[in-house]
Every structure is written in C-alpha cells, then in structure tokens.
Write a protein that holds these residues in place. Structure first.
Motif, short mmCIF file in Angstrom:
data_model
loop_
_atom_site.label_atom_id
_atom_site.label_comp_id
_atom_site.label_asym_id
_atom_site.label_seq_id
_atom_site.Cartn_x
_atom_site.Cartn_y
_atom_site.Cartn_z
N SER A 86 97.22 102.81 78.93
CA SER A 86 96.14 102.21 79.71
C SER A 86 94.81 102.73 79.19
CB SER A 86 96.31 102.51 81.19
OG SER A 86 96.24 103.91 81.41
N LEU A 87 93.74 102.05 79.55
CA LEU A 87 92.40 102.31 79.00
C LEU A 87 91.96 103.76 79.16
CD1 LEU A 87 90.32 100.53 77.57
CD2 LEU A 87 89.28 100.07 79.80
N TYR A 88 92.28 104.36 80.29
CA TYR A 88 91.89 105.76 80.50
C TYR A 88 93.13 106.63 80.74
CZ TYR A 88 87.25 103.84 80.46
OH TYR A 88 86.11 103.18 80.06
N ASP A 89 94.11 106.46 79.86
CA ASP A 89 95.37 107.19 79.94
C ASP A 89 95.11 108.70 79.95
OD1 ASP A 89 98.36 107.31 79.68
OD2 ASP A 89 97.80 108.40 77.86
N VAL A 90 95.49 109.34 81.06
CA VAL A 90 95.17 110.75 81.28
C VAL A 90 95.85 111.65 80.24
CG1 VAL A 90 95.39 112.67 82.90
CG2 VAL A 90 94.66 110.44 83.72
N THR A 91 97.11 111.36 79.93
CA THR A 91 97.83 112.19 78.96
C THR A 91 97.13 112.18 77.61
OG1 THR A 91 99.86 111.58 80.10
CG2 THR A 91 100.11 112.61 77.95
N THR A 92 96.77 111.00 77.14
CA THR A 92 96.08 110.90 75.85
C THR A 92 94.73 111.59 75.90
OG1 THR A 92 97.17 108.79 75.44
CG2 THR A 92 95.26 109.30 74.07
N LEU A 93 93.94 111.32 76.94
CA LEU A 93 92.61 111.92 77.05
C LEU A 93 92.70 113.44 77.14
CD1 LEU A 93 90.75 109.36 79.37
CD2 LEU A 93 90.52 109.64 76.88
N ASN A 94 93.73 113.95 77.81
CA ASN A 94 93.91 115.41 77.88
C ASN A 94 94.22 115.99 76.50
OD1 ASN A 94 93.44 115.46 80.60
ND2 ASN A 94 95.57 115.70 81.22
#
Ligand code: ZN
Length: 132
Positions: A86-94
């Motif tokens: 998803s656009l603001y995927d938490v796992t990726t952003l972390n």
C-alpha cells in the motif's frame, strides 16, 4: 503550474538533500526495496500555508503539523511505496527509515508526537557517510 501544486523535482532541493536522497534510494535498492518513489520535495511558502490550512480553515484531513517545514528550506522530501504494497506501507517505510538513520538522514518516523513516516530531511551540513 501554480505555487500550491506538488513539486516532486529532486533538483529543487539543496545539493546536500539531493545527494542524501539519491544515496537513500541506492541503499534501499541494494537491499531489495525497489518500489519506493518521491511524492514531494520543495514546498513554496504558499503551498505550506495552503497545506496547513487543510483541516483547519479549509475542509479535509490535517496533513501537516507545522508552518516551518523543512520542505520550504529545500531540505526535505516525502516518499511513498508502490505496488504490491500500500502507498504508506509501514513495514517498508520502517525499513527505509532504518537505512536513513544509518546514513545520518533524519526520518520523520522517529519524531515523537507528530510521527511522519514518509518524511525525510537533512541539514545543510549533511555529509555522505558510508552506511551498511
Ligand atoms: Zn515531509
């Protein structure tokens, strides 16, 4: 183009921020994070004021906490995540945030109170340092 439209142009940032952003993307690419992209770089005073008004004097959800954003100073950029996440995927952003930390880049995900995971910024004095 009006002064309140979104700017995604990396060259609108100061040299230190351009280098930091490129390095961050390179390091993410190396570990297999290849679906992130820039959503915003430089913000004019007019745009910052316009965004600040959203959810306050204009309808909509609050999208910024400050009038003194480093986007205005050409030192900050926002990213988002492409499919399949998803656009603001938490796992990726972390994961990106952890890499940014190692590079000496300030990550909005570390901010207490006004956590801003898609946001990254540097100081004008930022210097490229070897990470990972
Ligand atoms: Zn931001």
């Amino acid at each position: 183009m009006t002064s309140v439209t979104t700017c995604r142009d990396l060259v609108e940032l100061l040299p230190a921020a351009q280098t930091a952003c490129r390095l961050l993307f390179q390091e993410c690419f190396k570990v297999g994070i290849k679906n992130i992209f820039i959503t915003e770089t430089y913000r004019s005073l007019e745009r910052q004021n316009y965004l600040y008004a959203q959810g306050r004097t204009r309808p909509g959800l609050i999208v910024t906490w400050t009038l003194a954003s480093n986007h205005k100073s050409r030192l900050a950029w926002d990213i988002a995540v492409g499919p399949p996440q998803s656009l603001y995927d938490v796992t990726t952003l972390n994961r990106v945030g952890a890499i940014a930390r190692k590079l000496g880049i300030t990550w909005g995900g570390d901010w207490v109170g006004s956590i801003d995971r898609p946001h990254f910024e540097v100081k004008t004095s930022w210097k490229c340092q070897q990470a990972i």
